[in-house]
Design a protein around this motif. Structure first.
Motif, short mmCIF file in Angstrom:
data_model
loop_
_atom_site.label_atom_id
_atom_site.label_comp_id
_atom_site.label_asym_id
_atom_site.label_seq_id
_atom_site.Cartn_x
_atom_site.Cartn_y
_atom_site.Cartn_z
N TYR A 94 0.85 -1.19 0.00
CA TYR A 94 0.00 0.00 0.00
C TYR A 94 0.88 1.23 0.00
O TYR A 94 1.83 1.33 0.78
CB TYR A 94 -0.90 0.05 1.25
N GLU A 95 0.56 2.16 -0.88
CA GLU A 95 1.24 3.45 -0.94
C GLU A 95 0.18 4.51 -1.23
O GLU A 95 -0.58 4.36 -2.20
CB GLU A 95 2.32 3.45 -2.01
N ASN A 96 0.13 5.53 -0.39
CA ASN A 96 -0.87 6.60 -0.56
C ASN A 96 -2.29 6.03 -0.64
O ASN A 96 -3.07 6.39 -1.52
CB ASN A 96 -0.57 7.46 -1.79
N ASN A 97 -2.60 5.10 0.26
CA ASN A 97 -3.93 4.48 0.36
C ASN A 97 -4.34 3.72 -0.89
O ASN A 97 -5.52 3.54 -1.16
CB ASN A 97 -4.99 5.52 0.71
N SER A 98 -3.37 3.28 -1.66
CA SER A 98 -3.65 2.55 -2.89
C SER A 98 -2.84 1.25 -2.92
O SER A 98 -1.65 1.27 -2.61
CB SER A 98 -3.29 3.42 -4.10
N LEU A 99 -3.51 0.15 -3.28
CA LEU A 99 -2.82 -1.12 -3.40
C LEU A 99 -2.02 -1.13 -4.70
O LEU A 99 -2.55 -0.83 -5.77
CB LEU A 99 -3.81 -2.28 -3.38
N ASN A 100 -0.73 -1.47 -4.59
CA ASN A 100 0.17 -1.54 -5.75
C ASN A 100 0.84 -2.90 -5.79
O ASN A 100 0.88 -3.61 -4.79
CB ASN A 100 1.24 -0.45 -5.63
#
Length: 121
Positions: A94-100
């Motif tokens: 998770y980075e900046n509330n986004s799954l990557n």
């Protein structure tokens, strides 16, 4: 503590051995798993040591990697395919509330009598 590369194993019985002695790593998959755990734990010195000298990040890149790896939340590692010199994997975070996801087929060689990451194929 569970090992970041495989939560069914204890860190002590898994990647800790590699982190303490890179010469204990016997396969490219074992090295890739130990590198994933090093990213999760912010063990940048191990990442440098386990990176081929020709493609090793510079000291400034090393600092950037440490800042980045501490700014994200690592979720899991999936090893998709492994051969003698390659490992295809997906690393979720998770980075900046986004799954990557990092999806890579990594190439490994031996240098100074131990496995190292050379580059992505």
């Amino acid at each position: 503590m569970k090992c970041p590369c495989n939560p069914s194993k204890l860190y002590t019985n898994c990647c800790k051995k590699a982190h303490q002695n890179i010469h204990s790593v016997t396969t490219s998959e074992e090295l890739m798993r130990s590198r994933y755990s090093a990213f999760v734990m912010g063990n940048i010195d191990y990442l440098q040591k386990s990176h081929h000298s020709a493609t090793r990040p510079s000291n400034s890149e090393k600092k950037e990697t440490l800042i980045w790896t501490k700014s994200i939340e690592w979720i899991k590692l999936d090893v998709l395919k492994s051969t003698e010199n390659t490992v295809e994997f997906k690393a979720f975070f998770y980075e900046n509330n986004s799954l990557n996801v990092i999806h890579e087929n990594s190439f490994f060689v031996k240098e100074n009598k131990h496995w190292v990451y050379k580059d992505a194929l």
